[in-house]
Design a protein around this motif. Structure first.
Motif, short mmCIF file in Angstrom:
data_model
loop_
_atom_site.label_atom_id
_atom_site.label_comp_id
_atom_site.label_asym_id
_atom_site.label_seq_id
_atom_site.Cartn_x
_atom_site.Cartn_y
_atom_site.Cartn_z
N TYR A 1 0.83 -1.21 0.00
CA TYR A 1 0.00 0.00 0.00
C TYR A 1 0.87 1.26 0.00
N LEU B 1 -6.46 -0.92 -3.14
CA LEU B 1 -5.62 -0.25 -2.14
C LEU B 1 -5.83 1.26 -2.16
N GLY C 1 -7.97 2.10 0.86
CA GLY C 1 -6.92 2.28 1.86
C GLY C 1 -7.15 3.54 2.68
#
Length: 554
Positions: A72, A389, A393
């Motif tokens: 990430y 991601l 994220g």
């Protein structure tokens, strides 16, 4: 004519689209000349700055194999790098591995390996993951690299020359895992969950600490407290998200026991052998965080031979991407080291949150760590993972991971964009198989689109394109054209407009999504015949067909 563009804040808050498969791309063939006549503005290839833009990920500790959190960080840095490149900047992007310290020394000993061989093995795993994830770094740096030793030596000598390093006795609670000392106010007694024995741990990380007294070289961090406060107050966007900025500012302004004090910047070589020796004093090894943080200077060419070379370098960094657990080192220690070395400070530090699984932080000991290689294999490529991601994220708040969510995000856009591709290339509505000339006016839906963040911008744009297509009922228009009569000319004009706007939407979307989905967007743009010279930021406008003198054949 308005452009479907994102702001940088929107990008950071979740821009990212990916396409696992565009349904029907294999069955619809567009030759390379489809968009070959479409020209970008004259300044498309001009650089917008004279010096490169430097984006960095953290360098990753090689005590364990990489996990989804490491990926990430790297993808976030890579997305920023690609974003700036799209806008015409020359860019540098660095990632790599942090390979010194007591924790690595212990892990190598436990594995019965030479420390360098141990580091080689783990570092290779990180590099392999980032290569397979299309992270377009320009330097994969290791703190065991020769030029990094040179940079660390140079900054140490500069700090000594400027009077910021002195020798003294340092005592405090030291965490081997975190490689840092903690004051008494930042530790607490807890019972070990396995043994029931009371231990002292860091409040911040939960890692065990031990009381340590040793002679060290120390850095006059306290002397820079006011300058650090002044820097942050003059640059309120230096640290993102805002909550982290305020937390760092509060730490710097604290008084009493919480007040910022001097820090140890070396360890005795009797305790730590695996590291960079202190210049002119081999009885000490340089503190692992001073060593590690200096990597950002190493990749920018430090130490520079002269001021002119420094002025042409990529320093200061435009963005440092870091995890929230290392904000203190990047937002307090690192700026202080730079100030004390008479060097410019980074322009922005972005701290991202952690990934959770089942609302619990991923941990090797808990067995809930997600293997990024397995995830990429499951979804038959990295772009689905990159999108997830970036879309889900957390920046300010921790995010929960699940494979079901990855699949949901895949379906969210791939169906929409794939559907649009099939609709406007269907033989019934596009019998001539061409991308027509631009209409006199562009639908106000596209001109006035307002989007809250990057991802929602793209989804909204594609949804609107699909909705517009449905509203125009091109299959009805195609029937009216086929039947001839008074309605045929008007139907033909409407159908050409619908086709034009649909193709243009896909082209613009393909350009804007390149930072997050480089592989899939290259596929989409190539399918449409858009050559690499026409995939820049200035080309991301709904204007292509207006540049052509005649329709482009499919």
């Amino acid at each position: 004519m308005t452009c479907a563009r994102w702001s940088l804040v929107e990008l950071l808050m979740g821009v990212g689209i990916w396409l696992l498969e565009l349904p029907g791309l294999d069955s619809v063939n567009l030759p390379s000349e489809v968009f070959s006549q479409f020209e970008c503005p004259e300044n498309q290839n001009k650089r917008v700055s004279s010096t490169p833009v430097l984006i960095t990920s953290p360098i990753f500790y090689v005590n364990a194999v990489p996990h989804i959190g490491h990926l990430y960080s790297a993808v976030l840095a890579d997305t920023l790098k690609r974003w700036y490149a799209l806008k015409g900047h020359e860019t540098l992007c660095s990632t790599g591995t942090d390979e010194h310290g007591l924790k690595i020394q212990g892990a190598a000993r436990k594995a019965k390996q030479d420390p360098k061989e141990f580091c080689d093995s783990i570092s290779h795993k990180f590099k392999t993951l980032f290569d397979s994830s299309n992270v377009s770094y320009t330097r994969f740096i290791r703190t065991t690299d020769a030029d990094h030793y040179t940079a660390v030596d140079a900054i140490w000598r500069k700090l000594v020359q400027n009077g910021y390093i002195y020798k003294g006795t340092h005592e405090g609670w030291y965490s081997i895992s975190d490689e840092t000392f903690y004051p008494a106010t930042q530790v607490e007694a807890v019972k070990d969950a396995k043994t029931g024995v009371e231990i002292i741990t860091s409040k911040e990380s939960g890692k065990p600490v031990e009381w340590t007294v040793e002679e060290n070289y120390k850095f006059r961090l306290g002397d820079l407290k006011n300058r650090l406060v002044e820097w942050l107050e003059a640059n309120p966007d230096a640290i993102l998200p805002k909550a982290q900025y305020l937390n760092v500012l509060s730490t710097l302004k604290a008084n009493g026991e919480e007040s910022l004090g001097d820090i140890s910047v070396s360890r005795p070589s009797s305790r730590l052998q695996w590291g960079i020796p202190v210049p002119d004093d081999p009885s000490h090894v340089i503190y692992v965080w001073l060593d590690a943080l200096t990597n950002y200077l190493t990749v920018a060419g430090y130490p520079w031979p002269d001021n002119a070379t420094q002025a042409k370098s990529a320093w200061p960094a435009q963005w440092h991407v870091v995890g929230k657990d290392i904000v203190k080192f990047h937002a307090i220690y690192w700026p202080a080291f730079l100030m004390a070395s008479d060097l410019p400070l980074p322009k922005h530090i972005i701290s991202h949150a952690h990934w959770l699984q089942g609302k619990t932080k991923m941990s090797k000991s808990l067995g809930n760590v997600t293997d990024p290689h397995a995830l990429i294999e499951t979804f038959r490529g990295v772009d689905p993972v990159r999108y997830f991601l970036m879309r889900d994220g957390g920046i300010e708040y921790d995010a929960d991971f699940s494979k079901d969510m990855v699949m949901k995000r895949y379906r969210e856009l791939s169906n929409q964009l794939g559907n649009l591709a099939l609709r406007c290339s269907g033989e019934k509505v596009n019998a001539g198989q061409c991308i027509p000339l631009g209409p006199d006016r562009v639908t106000s839906t596209f001109e006035n689109a307002q989007f809250s963040n990057g991802l929602e911008s793209i989804i909204t744009l594609v949804n609107e394109a699909n909705g517009y297509w449905g509203d125009q009922k091109p299959w009805v228009l195609a029937d009216q054209i086929s039947s001839g009569g008074a309605e045929a000319d008007e139907a033909r004009e409407k159908l050409q407009t619908a086709l034009y706007l649909s193709f243009e939407t896909m082209r613009v979307v393909g350009i804007l999504l390149q930072p997050v989905m480089p592989s899939k967007m290259e596929t989409l743009l190539s399918w449409m015949g858009v050559d690499s010279e026409h995939t820049c930021w200035d080309c991301a406008v709904l204007s292509g067909g207006e540049q052509c003198e005649e329709a482009v054949r499919l």
